[in-house]
Design a protein around this motif. Structure first.
Motif, PDB file in Angstrom:
ATOM      1  N   TYR A   1       0.791  -1.237   0.000  1.00  0.00           N
ATOM      2  CA  TYR A   1       0.000   0.000   0.000  1.00  0.00           C
ATOM      3  C   TYR A   1       0.819   1.280   0.000  1.00  0.00           C
ATOM      4  N   CYS A   2       1.996   1.272   0.525  1.00  0.00           N
ATOM      5  CA  CYS A   2       2.723   2.528   0.706  1.00  0.00           C
ATOM      6  C   CYS A   2       3.916   2.667  -0.242  1.00  0.00           C
ATOM      7  N   SER A   3       4.574   1.536  -0.538  1.00  0.00           N
ATOM      8  CA  SER A   3       5.816   1.638  -1.317  1.00  0.00           C
ATOM      9  C   SER A   3       5.624   2.238  -2.716  1.00  0.00           C
ATOM     10  N   PRO A   4       4.429   2.108  -3.352  1.00  0.00           N
ATOM     11  CA  PRO A   4       4.321   2.726  -4.684  1.00  0.00           C
ATOM     12  C   PRO A   4       4.685   4.210  -4.673  1.00  0.00           C
ATOM     13  N   CYS A   5       4.457   4.905  -3.566  1.00  0.00           N
ATOM     14  CA  CYS A   5       4.836   6.318  -3.479  1.00  0.00           C
ATOM     15  C   CYS A   5       6.047   6.512  -2.565  1.00  0.00           C
ATOM     16  N   HIS A   6       6.037   5.872  -1.412  1.00  0.00           N
ATOM     17  CA  HIS A   6       7.104   6.130  -0.426  1.00  0.00           C
ATOM     18  C   HIS A   6       8.371   5.332  -0.716  1.00  0.00           C
ATOM     19  N   GLY A   7       8.310   4.390  -1.648  1.00  0.00           N
ATOM     20  CA  GLY A   7       9.472   3.560  -1.959  1.00  0.00           C
ATOM     21  C   GLY A   7       9.613   2.459  -0.918  1.00  0.00           C
TER      22      GLY A   7
ATOM     23  N   PRO B   1      14.250  14.510  10.063  1.00  0.00           N
ATOM     24  CA  PRO B   1      14.248  14.643  11.527  1.00  0.00           C
ATOM     25  C   PRO B   1      12.848  14.833  12.108  1.00  0.00           C
ATOM     26  N   ARG B   2      11.985  15.553  11.390  1.00  0.00           N
ATOM     27  CA  ARG B   2      10.625  15.772  11.920  1.00  0.00           C
ATOM     28  C   ARG B   2       9.870  14.446  12.029  1.00  0.00           C
ATOM     29  N   LEU B   3      10.033  13.579  11.023  1.00  0.00           N
ATOM     30  CA  LEU B   3       9.300  12.305  11.064  1.00  0.00           C
ATOM     31  C   LEU B   3       9.996  11.277  11.962  1.00  0.00           C
TER      32      LEU B   3
ATOM     33  N   GLN C   1       1.412   7.685  16.842  1.00  0.00           N
ATOM     34  CA  GLN C   1       0.047   8.107  16.557  1.00  0.00           C
ATOM     35  C   GLN C   1      -0.014   8.945  15.277  1.00  0.00           C
ATOM     36  N   HIS C   2       1.022   9.762  15.050  1.00  0.00           N
ATOM     37  CA  HIS C   2       1.029  10.604  13.847  1.00  0.00           C
ATOM     38  C   HIS C   2       0.966   9.723  12.595  1.00  0.00           C
ATOM     39  N   PHE C   3       1.773   8.658  12.567  1.00  0.00           N
ATOM     40  CA  PHE C   3       1.794   7.777  11.397  1.00  0.00           C
ATOM     41  C   PHE C   3       0.442   7.072  11.240  1.00  0.00           C
TER      42      PHE C   3
ATOM     43  N   GLY D   1      -2.336  16.040   3.391  1.00  0.00           N
ATOM     44  CA  GLY D   1      -2.061  16.860   2.212  1.00  0.00           C
ATOM     45  C   GLY D   1      -2.477  16.132   0.945  1.00  0.00           C
ATOM     46  N   ALA D   2      -1.520  15.906   0.045  1.00  0.00           N
ATOM     47  CA  ALA D   2      -1.834  15.281  -1.241  1.00  0.00           C
ATOM     48  C   ALA D   2      -2.096  13.780  -1.112  1.00  0.00           C
ATOM     49  N   MET D   3      -1.805  13.211   0.055  1.00  0.00           N
ATOM     50  CA  MET D   3      -2.023  11.761   0.224  1.00  0.00           C
ATOM     51  C   MET D   3      -3.435  11.498   0.739  1.00  0.00           C
ATOM     52  N   TYR D   4      -4.122  10.584   0.061  1.00  0.00           N
ATOM     53  CA  TYR D   4      -5.486  10.296   0.485  1.00  0.00           C
ATOM     54  C   TYR D   4      -5.517   9.252   1.604  1.00  0.00           C
ATOM     55  N   SER D   5      -6.693   9.119   2.221  1.00  0.00           N
ATOM     56  CA  SER D   5      -6.856   8.195   3.358  1.00  0.00           C
ATOM     57  C   SER D   5      -6.779   6.738   2.920  1.00  0.00           C
ATOM     58  N   TYR D   6      -6.151   5.927   3.757  1.00  0.00           N
ATOM     59  CA  TYR D   6      -6.093   4.486   3.511  1.00  0.00           C
ATOM     60  C   TYR D   6      -7.002   3.720   4.469  1.00  0.00           C
ATOM     61  N   ALA D   7      -7.906   4.436   5.149  1.00  0.00           N
ATOM     62  CA  ALA D   7      -8.765   3.801   6.151  1.00  0.00           C
ATOM     63  C   ALA D   7      -9.618   2.688   5.558  1.00  0.00           C
TER      64      ALA D   7
HETATM   65  C1  HEC Z   1      -0.339   7.561  -4.013  1.00  0.00           C
HETATM   66  C2  HEC Z   1       0.876   7.910  -3.286  1.00  0.00           C
HETATM   67  C3  HEC Z   1       0.939   7.596  -1.820  1.00  0.00           C
HETATM   68  C4  HEC Z   1       0.690   6.397  -1.199  1.00  0.00           C
HETATM   69  C5  HEC Z   1       0.295   5.090  -1.857  1.00  0.00           C
HETATM   70  C6  HEC Z   1       0.937   6.612   0.202  1.00  0.00           C
HETATM   71  N1  HEC Z   1       1.330   7.904   0.420  1.00  0.00           N
HETATM   72 FE1  HEC Z   1       1.906   8.695   2.194  1.00  0.00          FE
HETATM   73  N2  HEC Z   1       2.237  10.493   1.289  1.00  0.00           N
HETATM   74  C7  HEC Z   1       2.086  10.736  -0.069  1.00  0.00           C
HETATM   75  C8  HEC Z   1       2.363  12.129  -0.337  1.00  0.00           C
HETATM   76  C9  HEC Z   1       2.341  12.793  -1.708  1.00  0.00           C
HETATM   77  C10 HEC Z   1       2.688  12.714   0.906  1.00  0.00           C
HETATM   78  C11 HEC Z   1       3.026  14.176   1.159  1.00  0.00           C
HETATM   79  C12 HEC Z   1       1.734  14.920   1.295  1.00  0.00           C
HETATM   80  C13 HEC Z   1       1.898  16.410   1.492  1.00  0.00           C
HETATM   81  O1  HEC Z   1       2.850  16.817   2.177  1.00  0.00           O
HETATM   82  O2  HEC Z   1       1.042  17.123   0.930  1.00  0.00           O
HETATM   83  C14 HEC Z   1       2.614  11.651   1.894  1.00  0.00           C
HETATM   84  C15 HEC Z   1       2.911  11.819   3.236  1.00  0.00           C
HETATM   85  C16 HEC Z   1       3.003  10.787   4.144  1.00  0.00           C
HETATM   86  C17 HEC Z   1       3.542  10.906   5.474  1.00  0.00           C
HETATM   87  C18 HEC Z   1       4.193  12.145   6.056  1.00  0.00           C
HETATM   88  C19 HEC Z   1       3.286  13.027   6.815  1.00  0.00           C
HETATM   89  C20 HEC Z   1       4.069  14.223   7.353  1.00  0.00           C
HETATM   90  O3  HEC Z   1       3.928  14.514   8.552  1.00  0.00           O
HETATM   91  O4  HEC Z   1       4.814  14.848   6.575  1.00  0.00           O
HETATM   92  C21 HEC Z   1       3.451   9.687   6.066  1.00  0.00           C
HETATM   93  C22 HEC Z   1       3.882   9.308   7.468  1.00  0.00           C
HETATM   94  C23 HEC Z   1       2.847   8.787   5.095  1.00  0.00           C
HETATM   95  N3  HEC Z   1       2.582   9.487   3.941  1.00  0.00           N
HETATM   96  C24 HEC Z   1       2.589   7.463   5.320  1.00  0.00           C
HETATM   97  C25 HEC Z   1       2.045   6.602   4.375  1.00  0.00           C
HETATM   98  C26 HEC Z   1       1.728   5.229   4.639  1.00  0.00           C
HETATM   99  C27 HEC Z   1       1.976   4.513   5.933  1.00  0.00           C
HETATM  100  C28 HEC Z   1       1.189   4.710   3.473  1.00  0.00           C
HETATM  101  C29 HEC Z   1       0.649   3.330   3.244  1.00  0.00           C
HETATM  102  C30 HEC Z   1      -0.472   2.925   4.049  1.00  0.00           C
HETATM  103  C31 HEC Z   1       1.197   5.776   2.491  1.00  0.00           C
HETATM  104  N4  HEC Z   1       1.695   6.909   3.074  1.00  0.00           N
HETATM  105  C32 HEC Z   1       0.766   5.647   1.180  1.00  0.00           C
HETATM  106  C33 HEC Z   1       1.724   9.834  -1.023  1.00  0.00           C
HETATM  107  C34 HEC Z   1       1.355   8.532  -0.791  1.00  0.00           C
END
Ligand code: HEC
Length: 178
Positions: A83-89, A112-114, A120-122, A131-137
């Motif tokens: 779920y996360c690696s496609p964007c976060h690597g 450092p901030r993260l 709880q933040h994660f 922000g640009a990341m949508y909910s995974y709920a």
């Molecule tokens: C479709 C791409 C995408 C996926 C998939 C995704 N994220 Fe993200 N995530 C982002 C983007 C883009 C941001 C930065 C958003 C912003 O700063 O506006 C972000 C930000 C974050 C942050 C940083 C919040 C902060 O305080 O800066 C965390 C933690 C995070 N994601 C966790 C996750 C986790 C865990 C998953 C899997 C369940 C996930 N993300 C899946 C795109 C994604």
């Protein structure tokens, strides 16, 4: 000719009878009665994965972090990779495939901030989006969110661990270059 006229009259009668049908007069059964057609009762079994608004077990799973075990970490790694690696690597630096194709670059988990942010933040970012990341709920149930958080913590530790954090037997292996 006569037959055709009779059929028309009959059809008209059927149509008019249809007009008289009333939604309130549908056959209904009492909530708890048996309904063999559905293989159960009148009240249908909700499909798998249905969550009641006041589902106590789910609420509990949201509030209570499960104990850290290697099984939880393995689950977290699997769910993170899906779920996360496609964007976060795969390592959480924020350079996944989708980002390479134009998605905004998320903050690296080694920022450092993260590193300083609490678990709880994660958890909340997965639940509500950020922000640009949508909910995974909808896709990641509460227990799996905690598993992913644990795995992110392991990733972060992997780059900031000191030799003193390594258990003695593993240290011996490291020093032997295994
Ligand atoms: C479709 C791409 C995408 C996926 C998939 C995704 N994220 Fe993200 N995530 C982002 C983007 C883009 C941001 C930065 C958003 C912003 O700063 O506006 C972000 C930000 C974050 C942050 C940083 C919040 C902060 O305080 O800066 C965390 C933690 C995070 N994601 C966790 C996750 C986790 C865990 C998953 C899997 C369940 C996930 N993300 C899946 C795109 C994604």
């Amino acid at each position: 000719m006569k037959a055709a006229a009779a059929i028309s009259v009959l059809l008209l009668a059927m149509l008019l009878a249809g007009c008289d049908q009333n939604m309130e007069e549908q056959p209904t059964g009492p909530s708890y009665s048996a309904m063999p057609q559905f293989g159960g009762g009148t009240m249908r079994t909700p499909p798998a994965g249905t969550v009641a608004q006041d589902d106590a077990a789910r609420e509990q799973a949201i509030r209570q972090k499960p104990p850290l075990t290697s099984a939880l970490l393995a689950r977290g790694q699997e769910r993170f990779d899906i779920y996360c690696s496609p964007c976060h690597g795969r390592t959480g630096q924020g350079n996944g495939r989708i980002v390479q194709r134009g998605m905004p670059h998320p903050t690296s988990f080694y920022d450092p901030r993260l590193l300083a942010a609490d678990d709880q933040h994660f958890f909340d970012v997965i639940t509500k989006g950020y922000g640009a990341m949508y909910s995974y709920a909808m896709r990641v149930p509460p227990r799996d969110r905690w598993a992913i958080v644990a795995y992110i913590r392991a990733l972060q530790l992997s780059r900031h661990a000191a030799l003193s954090d390594v258990p003695d037997e593993e240290k011996t292996k490291l020093e032997a270059g295994e």
